[in-house]
Scaffold this motif. Structure first.
Motif, PDB file in Angstrom:
ATOM      1  N   PRO A  45       0.803  -1.220   0.000  1.00  0.00           N
ATOM      2  CA  PRO A  45       0.000   0.000   0.000  1.00  0.00           C
ATOM      3  C   PRO A  45       0.838   1.272   0.000  1.00  0.00           C
ATOM      4  O   PRO A  45       1.971   1.300   0.480  1.00  0.00           O
ATOM      5  CB  PRO A  45      -0.807  -0.107   1.301  1.00  0.00           C
ATOM      6  CG  PRO A  45      -0.678  -1.531   1.744  1.00  0.00           C
ATOM      7  CD  PRO A  45       0.660  -1.977   1.244  1.00  0.00           C
ATOM      8  N   ASP A  46       0.235   2.311  -0.521  1.00  0.00           N
ATOM      9  CA  ASP A  46       0.794   3.658  -0.429  1.00  0.00           C
ATOM     10  C   ASP A  46       0.254   4.307   0.843  1.00  0.00           C
ATOM     11  O   ASP A  46      -0.606   3.747   1.531  1.00  0.00           O
ATOM     12  CB  ASP A  46       0.415   4.462  -1.670  1.00  0.00           C
ATOM     13  CG  ASP A  46       1.364   5.629  -1.933  1.00  0.00           C
ATOM     14  OD1 ASP A  46       2.132   5.998  -1.025  1.00  0.00           O
ATOM     15  OD2 ASP A  46       1.336   6.171  -3.058  1.00  0.00           O
ATOM     16  N   ALA A  47       0.721   5.494   1.145  1.00  0.00           N
ATOM     17  CA  ALA A  47       0.251   6.207   2.331  1.00  0.00           C
ATOM     18  C   ALA A  47      -1.256   6.407   2.253  1.00  0.00           C
ATOM     19  O   ALA A  47      -1.792   6.827   1.219  1.00  0.00           O
ATOM     20  CB  ALA A  47       0.951   7.552   2.445  1.00  0.00           C
ATOM     21  N   GLY A  48      -1.945   6.098   3.346  1.00  0.00           N
ATOM     22  CA  GLY A  48      -3.390   6.257   3.399  1.00  0.00           C
ATOM     23  C   GLY A  48      -4.182   5.122   2.795  1.00  0.00           C
ATOM     24  O   GLY A  48      -5.414   5.115   2.884  1.00  0.00           O
ATOM     25  N   GLU A  49      -3.516   4.141   2.209  1.00  0.00           N
ATOM     26  CA  GLU A  49      -4.198   2.996   1.609  1.00  0.00           C
ATOM     27  C   GLU A  49      -4.286   1.834   2.599  1.00  0.00           C
ATOM     28  O   GLU A  49      -3.420   1.670   3.459  1.00  0.00           O
ATOM     29  CB  GLU A  49      -3.468   2.510   0.354  1.00  0.00           C
ATOM     30  CG  GLU A  49      -3.700   3.345  -0.877  1.00  0.00           C
ATOM     31  CD  GLU A  49      -3.115   2.702  -2.121  1.00  0.00           C
ATOM     32  OE1 GLU A  49      -3.633   2.996  -3.214  1.00  0.00           O
ATOM     33  OE2 GLU A  49      -2.144   1.934  -2.017  1.00  0.00           O
ATOM     34  N   SER A  50      -5.302   1.017   2.411  1.00  0.00           N
ATOM     35  CA  SER A  50      -5.492  -0.194   3.207  1.00  0.00           C
ATOM     36  C   SER A  50      -5.614  -1.387   2.276  1.00  0.00           C
ATOM     37  O   SER A  50      -5.913  -1.237   1.086  1.00  0.00           O
ATOM     38  CB  SER A  50      -6.769  -0.074   4.035  1.00  0.00           C
ATOM     39  OG  SER A  50      -7.907  -0.065   3.184  1.00  0.00           O
ATOM     40  N   PRO A  51      -5.413  -2.599   2.795  1.00  0.00           N
ATOM     41  CA  PRO A  51      -5.636  -3.782   1.963  1.00  0.00           C
ATOM     42  C   PRO A  51      -7.046  -3.853   1.385  1.00  0.00           C
ATOM     43  O   PRO A  51      -7.228  -4.227   0.222  1.00  0.00           O
ATOM     44  CB  PRO A  51      -5.360  -4.937   2.931  1.00  0.00           C
ATOM     45  CG  PRO A  51      -4.342  -4.391   3.873  1.00  0.00           C
ATOM     46  CD  PRO A  51      -4.768  -2.965   4.080  1.00  0.00           C
ATOM     47  N   VAL A  52      -8.059  -3.476   2.179  1.00  0.00           N
ATOM     48  CA  VAL A  52      -9.422  -3.566   1.649  1.00  0.00           C
ATOM     49  C   VAL A  52      -9.652  -2.536   0.557  1.00  0.00           C
ATOM     50  O   VAL A  52     -10.347  -2.811  -0.439  1.00  0.00           O
ATOM     51  CB  VAL A  52     -10.468  -3.425   2.779  1.00  0.00           C
ATOM     52  CG1 VAL A  52     -10.555  -2.012   3.319  1.00  0.00           C
ATOM     53  CG2 VAL A  52     -11.842  -3.877   2.280  1.00  0.00           C
ATOM     54  N   GLY A  53      -9.057  -1.356   0.689  1.00  0.00           N
ATOM     55  CA  GLY A  53      -9.204  -0.351  -0.358  1.00  0.00           C
ATOM     56  C   GLY A  53      -8.591  -0.803  -1.670  1.00  0.00           C
ATOM     57  O   GLY A  53      -9.169  -0.593  -2.749  1.00  0.00           O
ATOM     58  N   ILE A  54      -7.422  -1.429  -1.583  1.00  0.00           N
ATOM     59  CA  ILE A  54      -6.773  -1.960  -2.779  1.00  0.00           C
ATOM     60  C   ILE A  54      -7.609  -3.096  -3.370  1.00  0.00           C
ATOM     61  O   ILE A  54      -7.827  -3.164  -4.585  1.00  0.00           O
ATOM     62  CB  ILE A  54      -5.356  -2.437  -2.437  1.00  0.00           C
ATOM     63  CG1 ILE A  54      -4.468  -1.243  -2.086  1.00  0.00           C
ATOM     64  CG2 ILE A  54      -4.747  -3.228  -3.602  1.00  0.00           C
ATOM     65  CD1 ILE A  54      -3.129  -1.609  -1.476  1.00  0.00           C
ATOM     66  N   THR A  55      -8.111  -3.977  -2.512  1.00  0.00           N
ATOM     67  CA  THR A  55      -8.909  -5.113  -2.967  1.00  0.00           C
ATOM     68  C   THR A  55     -10.125  -4.662  -3.748  1.00  0.00           C
ATOM     69  O   THR A  55     -10.490  -5.264  -4.775  1.00  0.00           O
ATOM     70  CB  THR A  55      -9.341  -5.966  -1.756  1.00  0.00           C
ATOM     71  OG1 THR A  55      -8.174  -6.492  -1.124  1.00  0.00           O
ATOM     72  CG2 THR A  55     -10.247  -7.111  -2.175  1.00  0.00           C
ATOM     73  N   GLN A  56     -10.757  -3.600  -3.303  1.00  0.00           N
ATOM     74  CA  GLN A  56     -11.979  -3.125  -3.952  1.00  0.00           C
ATOM     75  C   GLN A  56     -11.729  -2.544  -5.340  1.00  0.00           C
ATOM     76  O   GLN A  56     -12.670  -2.421  -6.132  1.00  0.00           O
ATOM     77  CB  GLN A  56     -12.678  -2.103  -3.051  1.00  0.00           C
ATOM     78  CG  GLN A  56     -13.298  -2.742  -1.816  1.00  0.00           C
ATOM     79  CD  GLN A  56     -13.809  -1.740  -0.808  1.00  0.00           C
ATOM     80  OE1 GLN A  56     -13.482  -0.540  -0.871  1.00  0.00           O
ATOM     81  NE2 GLN A  56     -14.604  -2.208   0.140  1.00  0.00           N
ATOM     82  N   GLN A  57     -10.487  -2.223  -5.650  1.00  0.00           N
ATOM     83  CA  GLN A  57     -10.179  -1.710  -6.989  1.00  0.00           C
ATOM     84  C   GLN A  57     -10.319  -2.791  -8.048  1.00  0.00           C
ATOM     85  O   GLN A  57     -10.617  -2.508  -9.206  1.00  0.00           O
ATOM     86  CB  GLN A  57      -8.774  -1.115  -7.007  1.00  0.00           C
ATOM     87  CG  GLN A  57      -8.645   0.122  -6.134  1.00  0.00           C
ATOM     88  CD  GLN A  57      -7.238   0.704  -6.152  1.00  0.00           C
ATOM     89  OE1 GLN A  57      -6.531   0.599  -7.141  1.00  0.00           O
ATOM     90  NE2 GLN A  57      -6.826   1.309  -5.059  1.00  0.00           N
ATOM     91  N   SER A  58     -10.070  -4.036  -7.658  1.00  0.00           N
ATOM     92  CA  SER A  58     -10.245  -5.176  -8.566  1.00  0.00           C
ATOM     93  C   SER A  58     -10.507  -6.393  -7.690  1.00  0.00           C
ATOM     94  O   SER A  58      -9.590  -7.008  -7.177  1.00  0.00           O
ATOM     95  CB  SER A  58      -8.988  -5.384  -9.424  1.00  0.00           C
ATOM     96  OG  SER A  58      -9.131  -6.511 -10.265  1.00  0.00           O
ATOM     97  N   LEU A  59     -11.783  -6.711  -7.523  1.00  0.00           N
ATOM     98  CA  LEU A  59     -12.146  -7.760  -6.574  1.00  0.00           C
ATOM     99  C   LEU A  59     -11.592  -9.114  -7.018  1.00  0.00           C
ATOM    100  O   LEU A  59     -11.698  -9.487  -8.184  1.00  0.00           O
ATOM    101  CB  LEU A  59     -13.672  -7.852  -6.448  1.00  0.00           C
ATOM    102  CG  LEU A  59     -14.353  -6.773  -5.615  1.00  0.00           C
ATOM    103  CD1 LEU A  59     -15.864  -6.958  -5.669  1.00  0.00           C
ATOM    104  CD2 LEU A  59     -13.875  -6.796  -4.164  1.00  0.00           C
ATOM    105  N   PRO A  60     -11.021  -9.867  -6.076  1.00  0.00           N
ATOM    106  CA  PRO A  60     -10.504 -11.193  -6.403  1.00  0.00           C
ATOM    107  C   PRO A  60     -11.644 -12.200  -6.543  1.00  0.00           C
ATOM    108  O   PRO A  60     -12.753 -11.989  -6.036  1.00  0.00           O
ATOM    109  CB  PRO A  60      -9.618 -11.526  -5.205  1.00  0.00           C
ATOM    110  CG  PRO A  60     -10.250 -10.788  -4.071  1.00  0.00           C
ATOM    111  CD  PRO A  60     -10.789  -9.514  -4.657  1.00  0.00           C
ATOM    112  N   GLN A  61     -11.355 -13.316  -7.171  1.00  0.00           N
ATOM    113  CA  GLN A  61     -12.372 -14.341  -7.391  1.00  0.00           C
ATOM    114  C   GLN A  61     -12.884 -14.938  -6.081  1.00  0.00           C
ATOM    115  O   GLN A  61     -14.015 -15.403  -6.001  1.00  0.00           O
ATOM    116  CB  GLN A  61     -11.797 -15.447  -8.270  1.00  0.00           C
ATOM    117  CG  GLN A  61     -11.560 -15.022  -9.709  1.00  0.00           C
ATOM    118  CD  GLN A  61     -10.828 -16.093 -10.513  1.00  0.00           C
ATOM    119  OE1 GLN A  61      -9.612 -16.200 -10.470  1.00  0.00           O
ATOM    120  NE2 GLN A  61     -11.584 -16.889 -11.245  1.00  0.00           N
ATOM    121  N   ALA A  62     -12.060 -14.923  -5.042  1.00  0.00           N
ATOM    122  CA  ALA A  62     -12.450 -15.540  -3.771  1.00  0.00           C
ATOM    123  C   ALA A  62     -13.308 -14.644  -2.893  1.00  0.00           C
ATOM    124  O   ALA A  62     -13.768 -15.089  -1.834  1.00  0.00           O
ATOM    125  CB  ALA A  62     -11.200 -15.954  -2.997  1.00  0.00           C
ATOM    126  N   ALA A  63     -13.541 -13.411  -3.292  1.00  0.00           N
ATOM    127  CA  ALA A  63     -14.245 -12.463  -2.425  1.00  0.00           C
ATOM    128  C   ALA A  63     -15.563 -13.012  -1.866  1.00  0.00           C
ATOM    129  O   ALA A  63     -15.852 -12.825  -0.674  1.00  0.00           O
ATOM    130  CB  ALA A  63     -14.483 -11.149  -3.170  1.00  0.00           C
TER     131      ALA A  63
END
Length: 228
Positions: free
Chosen positions: A94-112
């Motif tokens: 992540p970059d500053a201010g980013e979270s794993p969930v925020g990154i995940t929501q940009q391109s949802l994985p198949q397992a979501a």
């Protein structure tokens, strides 16, 4: 004291330090000094603090290696002055201010759809889907054991944000898993591109590339250790 860094391995969600087992064997054969953190998975701050404490106990330079959510941990913990480099294995960066969930929501994985919190707030990957979602390139028996023994994080940890990303001041390396169902390959490619990484490799592997492709992962870590 040798100038060769001690390698500190940081696991991710739904697993523990033992997920590094096959990589540990490969790296030990190459003569590396190794440590593996067991994270509480209760918050990013707790996990970073646990990692920093282990780093502080090392006499000399440290190469931090993070798998999955462990990448977020090393992104913050990597600011410790002992740390000389970062290796990301199918991981969040992540970059500053980013979270794993925020990154995940940009391109949802198949397992979501197979992730769900329990009544105590722990986030689980459906054990019946663990093999197909997390480690489809391992045996069904391996998938069964990983699914039953998974270490679930507190769900809130997924939303914790990075303050100061160490990859902006420390050299980094990144491994992309092209068949990853937990962190989409698109997100991995985007994160690795902005790191300015010394080297990026892409493997036709599941999220559990540390277990299914240990020789290649160990070779990347070994190359990073030689370069820092």
């Amino acid at each position: 004291m040798s100038s060769q860094p001690t390698i500190v391995l940081v696991h991710g969600f739904w697993g523990g330090a033992a997920h590094w087992g096959r990589v540990i064997v490969e790296l030990a054969r190459k003569g590396h000094r190794l440590r593996a953190v067991e994270l509480p998975l209760t918050s990013l701050a707790d996990d970073v603090e646990r990692t920093r404490k282990m780093v502080a106990q090392v006499d000399g330079p440290v190469l931090l290696v993070g798998h999955s959510y462990g990448g977020a941990v090393i992104t913050e913990a990597g600011n410790h002055p002992n740390v000389v480099g970062l290796v990301y294995v199918a991981a969040f960066a992540p970059d500053a201010g980013e979270s794993p969930v925020g990154i995940t929501q940009q391109s949802l994985p198949q397992a979501a759809p197979d992730l769900a919190p329990d009544s105590d707030g722990y986030l689980w990957l459906n054990p019946d889907k663990f093999h197909q979602d997390f480690c489809q390139d391992l045996s069904a028996d391996d998938g069964l054991v990983m699914g039953v023994t998974q270490k679930a994080p507190l769900a809130g940890t997924f939303g914790d944000t990075i303050a100061t990303p160490a990859w902006k001041s420390k050299p980094s390396w990144y491994q992309i898993s092209s068949q990853d169902r937990m962190i989409s390959p698109e997100n991995q490619r985007r994160m690795s591109a902005r790191l300015g990484a010394k080297k990026v490799i892409e493997l036709e592997a599941s999220h559990a590339s540390l277990a299914s492709r240990p020789a290649e992962i160990a070779a990347l870590i070994d190359e990073a250790a030689a370069a820092v």
